[in-house]
Write an enzyme that holds these catalytic residues in place. Structure first.
Site, PDB file in Angstrom:
ATOM      1  N   ARG A  51       0.794  -1.226   0.000  1.00 38.04           N
ATOM      2  CA  ARG A  51       0.000   0.000   0.000  1.00 38.04           C
ATOM      3  C   ARG A  51       0.823   1.271   0.000  1.00 38.04           C
ATOM      4  O   ARG A  51       0.547   2.201  -0.758  1.00 38.04           O
ATOM      5  CB  ARG A  51      -0.943   0.041   1.226  1.00 38.04           C
ATOM      6  CG  ARG A  51      -2.241  -0.671   1.032  1.00 38.04           C
ATOM      7  CD  ARG A  51      -2.718  -1.215   2.353  1.00 38.04           C
ATOM      8  NE  ARG A  51      -1.780  -2.249   2.768  1.00 38.04           N
ATOM      9  CZ  ARG A  51      -1.924  -3.529   2.458  1.00 38.04           C
ATOM     10  NH1 ARG A  51      -2.994  -3.946   1.836  1.00 38.04           N
ATOM     11  NH2 ARG A  51      -1.014  -4.418   2.801  1.00 38.04           N
ATOM     12  N   LYS A  80      25.860  -3.543  -2.006  1.00 39.18           N
ATOM     13  CA  LYS A  80      27.305  -3.356  -2.208  1.00 39.18           C
ATOM     14  C   LYS A  80      27.935  -2.607  -1.041  1.00 39.18           C
ATOM     15  O   LYS A  80      29.140  -2.370  -1.027  1.00 39.18           O
ATOM     16  CB  LYS A  80      27.560  -2.565  -3.495  1.00 39.18           C
ATOM     17  CG  LYS A  80      27.046  -3.217  -4.760  1.00 39.18           C
ATOM     18  CD  LYS A  80      27.363  -2.315  -5.954  1.00 39.18           C
ATOM     19  CE  LYS A  80      26.753  -2.856  -7.231  1.00 39.18           C
ATOM     20  NZ  LYS A  80      26.920  -1.881  -8.331  1.00 39.18           N
TER      21      LYS A  80
END
Ligand code: NCD
Length: 304
Positions: A51, A80
């Site tokens: 939502r 990363k």
């Protein structure tokens, strides 16, 4: 530039104005359809959502703008090792406004200090969820016609439920509010909210484990899911997850004009047979979430 980290970043007058703009959007949708033309919203979601993310995107699209972003941390450079601050600084180069959800409390605040565009907290860990609160307030206003003189019952996971925390902070600033806190002992409202919000504002409140006993007093019943992802062990979750299951039988002694809210997603805490009860507001609440986010985007982008 203005960010929205916490519902208390907005004055009560500003909240009332957002609610009024959302009501105007509902009444006159065509007036708003080009208001954000050429503007871009980025949704940076490091935690699951249906939502909140989609309503932000739908809101921007309905204002004539465009959207970009990611819906899981794994598809961003976070894997990363990039910091939230660097991500926010980067995305500021691509978008005019950012909605961010993160499992760590305070992450959107850190992002806002590095970003050069407005940042909206779309949920930070077990802390806050101010745009769900705006959604809840618009829903209460539309269902009850007022935001004061209400007895509100919060039921379920009051410890980890960030939507509960933000809504309590908001309601405590209206007049004639009584709060009933219904939860298992292990999932009570954090002490800081009782002290710094309820006590500080002189709000009358009651803590109980017994939903049925307090049902007849309630004008609003705010049901919540037990927040599995915030538990330290699965056994505790399994023991507590079905503490409250709302059924038609349990609503027998409720007020005829009770409003039942739930931020969703629901797991077991509201039986689907309650959905057809006119007092069940949670799917109307979903729709309100889009309109109030439209109003918020207009405000933060300073669109006339
Ligand atoms: C809530 C959330 O993410 O905190 N969901 C929502 O945004 N509507 C409630 C929940 O996940 O239980």
């Amino acid at each position: 530039m203005k960010n929205l980290m916490n519902i208390t970043d907005l004055a009560v007058e500003e909240i009332d104005e957002l609610v009024a703009v959302a009501e105007d959007i509902i009444a006159n949708p065509v007036k708003y359809r080009d208001k954000c033309r050429y503007k871009k919203l980025a949704t940076l979601f490091f935690e699951p959502s249906t939502r909140t993310r989609l309503s932000f995107e739908a809101a921007m699209l309905e204002l004539g703008g465009s959207v970009l972003g990611f819906s899981e941390a794994n598809s961003s450079s976070a894997v990363k090792g990039e910091s939230v601050a660097d991500t926010a600084r980067t995305v500021s180069c691509y978008a005019d406004i950012i909605a961010m959800r993160h499992p760590k409390e305070g992450a959107p605040l850190v992002a806002s200090m590095a970003a050069s565009v407005p940042i909206i907290n779309a949920g930070d860990g077990g802390h806050n969820h101010p745009t769900q609160t705006l959604t809840d307030l618009l829903t209460i206003k539309r269902e009850k016609g007022r935001l004061n003189n209400l007895t509100i019952g919060f039921c379920g996971d009051l410890k980890f439920g960030r939507t509960v925390h933000s809504l309590i902070e908001a309601m405590a600033r209206y007049t004639g509010i009584r709060v009933v806190l219904i939860s298992p002992d292990e999932l009570k409202l954090p002490g800081y909210l009782k002290k710094e919000t309820l006590d500080a504002k002189g709000i009358e409140y009651l803590e109980t484990t017994d939903l049925s006993a307090v049902m007849p007093e309630l004008d609003i019943l705010y049901m919540t899911r037990v927040q599995r992802e915030r538990f330290f062990n699965e056994e505790d979750y399994l023991r507590l997850k079905d503490s409250y299951i709302l059924t038609p039988a349990k609503l027998e002694n409720a007020k005829s004009d009770l409003a039942i809210l739930h931020p969703l997603p629901r797991v077991n805490e509201i039986h689907t047979s309650v959905d057809s009860d006119p007092r069940a507001c949670y799917f109307r609440q979903v729709l309100n979430g889009k309109f109030i986010r439209m109003a918020l985007i207009l405000k933060l982008l300073e669109v006339e």
